[in-house]
Write an enzyme that holds these catalytic residues in place. Structure first.
Site, PDB file in Angstrom:
ATOM      1  N   ASP A  34       0.776  -1.215   0.298  1.00 37.72           N
ATOM      2  CA  ASP A  34       0.019  -0.061  -0.264  1.00 37.72           C
ATOM      3  C   ASP A  34       0.686   1.123  -0.121  1.00 37.72           C
ATOM      4  OD1 ASP A  34       1.056   0.467   2.705  1.00 37.72           O
ATOM      5  OD2 ASP A  34      -0.941  -0.704   3.666  1.00 37.72           O
ATOM      6  N   LYS A  56      -4.158   2.708  -0.977  1.00 41.78           N
ATOM      7  CA  LYS A  56      -5.704   3.758  -1.165  1.00 41.78           C
ATOM      8  C   LYS A  56      -5.438   4.737  -0.210  1.00 41.78           C
ATOM      9  CE  LYS A  56      -8.013  -0.387  -0.084  1.00 41.78           C
ATOM     10  NZ  LYS A  56      -8.971  -1.011   1.027  1.00 41.78           N
ATOM     11  N   MET A 171      -6.035   8.277  10.540  1.00 41.66           N
ATOM     12  CA  MET A 171      -6.509   8.550   8.911  1.00 41.66           C
ATOM     13  C   MET A 171      -7.665   9.643   9.531  1.00 41.66           C
ATOM     14  SD  MET A 171      -6.898   4.879   7.754  1.00 41.66           S
ATOM     15  CE  MET A 171      -7.952   4.571   9.342  1.00 41.66           C
TER      16      MET A 171
END
Length: 491
Positions: A34, A56, A171
């Site tokens: 990732d 992502k 996040m």
């Protein structure tokens, strides 16, 4: 049937990958990674390993989760060793369990290798303890982004506002307004200390501290970026980072040499900031295989760098050349580092010059070469012309094979040159690549910075590129120890 290893890559800093995780990266056939995985991790992969990016980020899904699940299954069913490299830890908001469920449907074996989670490592790297006796007896990790139409976190803000512990939002940068606003609405004091850390544990790390009422505004004003961790609670006011007389040294070198110098500088109380990494790509069709097929015609092999040694013996292996065919050949090396590299292959150097430069190597070697002896010189595309000129002047028979090039690319540390006390250069090629790159990007070095180098050739290259604009210091000794001593004593 193959196997899948779920490897937690840690918070970003290369040194925070576990030993077991590194071991699996070095042996896997396929890696699916990732966007949080450091580029340096991919340098560990064996030649031919298939690399698949499945990163992502909020609002930009490069690959859907179902696609990732299918990829894992597909490659494992082809008898591959697969590494699923995920930022932080696979089980902390990493959706690792969903990927394991997909493997279980096909009875594919797997192993989870835990990673250092960003939830604690990133605050710690910024000097923020998530717990502190008498201040915070608990910490709570909350996702700051959910898979909903708005992406906003679905939290019990009333409970969070009254926990009394440290709140860590992962996040959550895109939703920081909602997070802070709801906590204040549910009774948390606006004066509560808060911090945002972007790019934690990497050379990109950026930290801002404020309070709950102002942290969202400060994050926007300071252009904080993802990945980021938001810390809210009394411990966010702490700053357990040593700010004494720590020197900061930039470095231009290969990754292996950066690591070697970095460890020594840390022991000497100096922070090492890589500014430019040098890559050593092999030159395709370089002619070395042809020379290996007739290796007995050579009396000497001369190595002018570690890279030459490594690539020579890799070609020897790839060509299935029996190493015993080298038994009648003598080896000359340019310095102690190259001597050490050669020794790794069970060969002791027959000759090393009194001074570790190309000219001294050529001149002194010319005194002991017998008439009719042949030299094989596997080296860089931009190798020193001085060496071959001397060989020609002395009528020495040699075959130069250009087996590798040297390319550089700037690292984020190049944006921090204004904070550096010095920059270390370990080769003339590094000087030229770094100079080319900073000129092409419009970057400039601060006038007070000092430039430290190894060897006369590297010093000469610095003088050619920068003239008298900077103080140039040549280390005593052409090795890592000499560089470290130069930083300790002259910076």
């Amino acid at each position: 049937m193959g196997i899948v290893y779920f490897v937690g890559a840690g918070p970003g800093g290369e040194g925070l990958l576990t030993l077991k995780g590194a071991e699996k990266l070095k042996t896997c056939d396929v890696v699916i990674y990732d966007r949080l995985a450091s580029e340096g991790f991919l340098k560990m992969l064996k030649p031919g390993c298939k690399k698949i990016y499945a990163g992502k980020q909020a609002g930009k899904h490069y690959m859907e989760q179902k696609e990732i699940n299918s990829l894992l299954t597909e490659h494992a069913l082809k008898d591959n060793i697969v590494v699923r490299l995920k930022g932080g830890d696979s089980f902390v908001f990493g959706r690792g369990t969903e990927e394991i469920d997909a493997l279980n449907q096909h009875n594919i074996p797997y192993e989870v290798i835990p990673g250092v989670t960003s939830a604690t490592a990133v605050p710690e790297g910024a000097g923020i303890p998530v717990t502190h006796r008498g201040t915070s007896r608990s910490f709570h990790v909350i996702t700051g982004h959910t898979d909903t139409s708005t992406g906003a976190p679905e939290c019990n803000y009333k409970a969070l506002a009254n926990t009394g512990g440290t709140l860590i939002f992962m996040m959550g940068l895109a939703n920081i307004n909602e997070i802070t606003g709801n906590l204040i609405k549910e009774g948390m004091a606006e004066e509560t200390p808060a911090a945002v850390i972007s790019g934690g544990t990497t050379e990109n790390q950026k930290t801002i501290r404020s309070n709950l009422g102002n942290i969202a505004q400060e994050a926007r004003k300071n252009n904080m970026f993802s990945p980021a961790v938001i810390v809210i609670g009394e411990t966010a006011a702490y700053k357990y980072t040593y700010n004494g007389n720590i020197k900061k040294a930039g470095i231009v070198a290969t990754r292996a040499l950066i690591e070697k110098i970095e460890n020594g500088l840390k022991m000497a109380g100096t922070e090492c900031i890589p500014v430019c990494v040098m890559e050593v790509p092999a030159v395709a069709g370089n002619g070395l295989i042809k020379e290996l097929d007739n290796i007995e015609k050579y009396n000497w092999i001369v190595f002018t760098s570690r890279n030459g040694v490594i690539l020579f013996f890799q070609a020897l292996k790839d060509n299935y050349t029996d190493i015993r065919r080298l038994s009648g050949i003598k080896f000359a090396v340019i310095g102690s580092g190259t001597k050490e590299e050669l020794h790794k292959y069970g060969i002791n150097a027959d000759f090393i010059p009194s001074c570790y430069t190309s000219s001294v190597l050529a001149k002194e070697l010319a005194q002991i070469i017998l008439p009719g002896e042949n030299i094989l010189l596997p080296r860089a595309v931009k190798g020193s012309q001085e060496l071959t000129d001397i060989f020609r002047q002395e009528n020495i028979s040699f075959k130069e094979v250009k087996i590798y090039d040297v390319k550089g690319h700037l690292l984020p540390g190049a944006d921090k040159t204004g904070q550096l006390d010095c920059i270390i250069f370990l080769s003339a090629s590094g000087v030229k690549e770094f100079t080319r790159l900073i000129k092409s990007t419009g970057k400039k070095l601060p006038p007070c910075i000092k430039l430290i180098c190894i060897g006369e050739i590297t010093k000469k290259s610095l003088e050619e590129e920068f003239g008298n604009a900077f103080d140039i210091i040549m280390a005593d000794g052409n090795n890592a120890e000499g560089v470290i001593n130069a930083v300790k004593e002259k910076i």
